[in-house]
Design a protein around this motif. Structure first.
Motif, PDB file in Angstrom:
ATOM      1  N   LEU A 103       2.478   0.727  -3.049  1.00 51.44           N
ATOM      2  CA  LEU A 103       1.894   0.649  -1.875  1.00 51.44           C
ATOM      3  C   LEU A 103       1.885   1.221  -0.747  1.00 51.44           C
ATOM      4  O   LEU A 103       0.980   2.038  -0.166  1.00 51.44           O
ATOM      5  CB  LEU A 103       2.774  -0.526  -1.323  1.00 51.44           C
ATOM      6  N   LEU A 104       3.064   2.077  -1.031  1.00 57.25           N
ATOM      7  CA  LEU A 104       3.958   2.889   0.299  1.00 57.25           C
ATOM      8  C   LEU A 104       3.135   4.446   0.294  1.00 57.25           C
ATOM      9  O   LEU A 104       2.477   4.926   0.885  1.00 57.25           O
ATOM     10  CB  LEU A 104       5.408   3.350   0.394  1.00 57.25           C
TER      11      LEU A 104
ATOM     12  N   ALA B 256       6.181  -1.944  -4.479  1.00 53.88           N
ATOM     13  CA  ALA B 256       6.037  -1.554  -3.170  1.00 53.88           C
ATOM     14  C   ALA B 256       6.047   0.489  -3.052  1.00 53.88           C
ATOM     15  O   ALA B 256       5.317   0.663  -2.349  1.00 53.88           O
ATOM     16  CB  ALA B 256       8.174  -1.707  -2.731  1.00 53.88           C
ATOM     17  N   MET B 257       6.323   0.987  -4.172  1.00 56.88           N
ATOM     18  CA  MET B 257       6.392   2.467  -4.097  1.00 56.88           C
ATOM     19  C   MET B 257       4.990   1.992  -3.896  1.00 56.88           C
ATOM     20  O   MET B 257       4.585   3.168  -3.553  1.00 56.88           O
ATOM     21  CB  MET B 257       7.475   2.702  -5.234  1.00 56.88           C
TER      22      MET B 257
ATOM     23  N   GLY C 144      10.355  -4.337  -6.834  1.00 59.34           N
ATOM     24  CA  GLY C 144       9.903  -2.688  -5.768  1.00 59.34           C
ATOM     25  C   GLY C 144       8.842  -2.068  -6.154  1.00 59.34           C
ATOM     26  O   GLY C 144       8.579  -0.641  -5.648  1.00 59.34           O
ATOM     27  N   SER C 145       7.865  -1.988  -8.071  1.00 60.72           N
ATOM     28  CA  SER C 145       7.170  -0.947  -8.037  1.00 60.72           C
ATOM     29  C   SER C 145       6.598  -1.227  -6.808  1.00 60.72           C
ATOM     30  O   SER C 145       5.533   0.143  -7.079  1.00 60.72           O
ATOM     31  CB  SER C 145       7.527  -0.985  -9.007  1.00 60.72           C
TER      32      SER C 145
ATOM     33  N   PHE D  52       5.826  -7.236  -1.719  1.00 58.23           N
ATOM     34  CA  PHE D  52       6.707  -5.901  -0.913  1.00 58.23           C
ATOM     35  C   PHE D  52       8.204  -5.917  -1.553  1.00 58.23           C
ATOM     36  O   PHE D  52       8.912  -5.320  -1.777  1.00 58.23           O
ATOM     37  CB  PHE D  52       5.809  -5.162   0.606  1.00 58.23           C
ATOM     38  N   MET D  53       8.688  -7.478  -0.737  1.00 60.61           N
ATOM     39  CA  MET D  53      10.203  -7.497  -0.452  1.00 60.61           C
ATOM     40  C   MET D  53      10.502  -7.111  -2.548  1.00 60.61           C
ATOM     41  O   MET D  53      11.978  -7.297  -2.219  1.00 60.61           O
ATOM     42  CB  MET D  53      10.274  -8.669   0.103  1.00 60.61           C
TER      43      MET D  53
END
Lengths: 231, 231
Positions: free
Chosen positions: A132-133, A129-130, A126-127, A122-123
């Motif tokens: 997942l969010l 992370a996005m 970025g993609s 996640f850290m």
DNA sequence: CGCGGCTTTGATGTTCATCAAGTAAAGTGG
DNA sequence: CCACTTTACTTGATGAACATCAAAGCCGCG
């Protein structure tokens, strides 16, 4: 086909499209090595309220219910949900311990990855992370809107609503085996068990559904939809 | 103090600690330049259900309610919340349009940043992303658990619960002005307006609270807590 | 000061929970 | 495989909790 595929099935897993779309093959490979699959029999607990959260878990197959126990000992069912929704969805990033319990209502398989591994991804990505969010937000949205949908209905509307939920969202068939007790439906829609049963009997009497024990057939889905709206 | 501070107050904003902790000063500066503050008078709509989501908004001061309208036109209040909870919290990353409306129940100030700017930061800065995800998860958790807390209670317990919510979570004082109509409380706890009022009158008669129009004083908070638990 | 929206209270009826008793189904041990 | 036990389901009767309706009081505002 290269050799990896023999050891790792994550590459072709349906789940990959959902949150792991933005990981390259080598990362998927690594994920796969870090992953364990756990099987749960109907009725078994997957996460227990209050337990420490150490893993990122998602449902690969089966069906689970998310619930908590009130101070007086009754169960409140928050949602009943299908594969590829997170199992440990709610609090993984916001809490240290599970706020709610999860149990299998059908035999289920859960993929388990160390939470730290996911956090690390996640850290760095970025993609990912996005994605997942977005996924987590959608799951939360769905729970909240479902809760509101139930709340605005009366007994008849609520029972109609869950029947439609099972037939449309969970099973995609008009005839299915209820995976939960009548009592669990009651705990889900916030009504008494007796009244859930009574309402099912009413529906049966009016020819809207057929009931053979656990098996339910939706006969008149239009009427059910009307009842779900008007109560 | 350097010159920037004259133009940008974000650096010292309380909100910085909450989600913008991991941004360096120059990014904060940039954020600040991209930011607009909007004032809303009591009663004004901040986001409208169905509207396109283009901005990331958070409440700087005031008090807002999140709600939706059912097919029959009634309002369902989802939560009433204080500064530094997101205003456009729910669907910013999961939906294109707002699922719910937000309105000011007290005069409020909202900070508005283009969503693309936040998304960009989110992609580039893992710590920021993690902080944001954590915050969004917490907000969702809170809404869900609040909903469950209300659902498990009866009329008396629910009214006691909101009174405690206002006194403990919103105002941190024993005496406060109710920012919402009786009807809005009713829409919040899912009971009829008449019965909310009746229950408040009962509490008054029993000396648990004092009521002067909109002003409410909590006299016996212990009794209220007992009622909130036992109903 | 009069009007409209909010609040309050009482009376009435509906909806739903609870209790109880009985039936069916599913598991358990001999 | 059958008797036994337990657990789930079903139905009816009763009462409690809550909504609805209606009328009146209050309060702010033009």
């Amino acid at each position: 086909m290269n050799e990896k595929n023999k050891y790792c099935v994550c590459e072709s897993c349906e789940f990959r499209d959902i949150v792991f779309a933005y990981l390259d093959d080598s990362t998927i490979q690594e994920l796969c090595n870090n992953k364990e699959e756990h099987s749960f029999r109907k009725g078994e607990i997957i996460n227990h309220e209050g337990e420490k959260i150490t893993d990122f878990k998602y449902l690969k197959s089966g069906l689970v219910k998310l619930f908590r126990r009130t101070s007086t000992g009754e169960e409140q069912v928050i949602t009943i949900t299908r594969p590829f929704e997170f199992v440990s969805n709610m609090s993984i990033f916001s809490e240290e311990r599970y706020r709610y319990s999860v149990s299998a209502v059908e035999d289920s398989v859960v993929c388990v990855v160390k939470l730290d591994f996911i956090k690390d991804l996640f850290m760095k990505n970025g993609s990912f992370a996005m994605g997942l969010l977005t996924k987590i937000s959608k799951i939360n949205d769905k729970i909240i809107s479902q809760t509101l949908d139930i709340r605005q209905r009366n007994l008849i509307g609520r029972v109609a609503f869950v029947l439609l939920y099972f037939t449309n969202e969970i099973y995609n068939t008009r005839i299915f085996d209820l995976p939960v007790l009548r009592k669990e439906i009651a705990d889900y829609i916030g009504m008494s068990t007796a009244n859930v049963i009574r309402t099912l009997s009413d529906f049966k009497r009016e020819g809207i559904i057929k009931v053979f024990g656990k098996t339910i057939e939706i006969v008149d889905i239009n009427k059910l939809e009307i009842l779900s709206k008007r109560g």
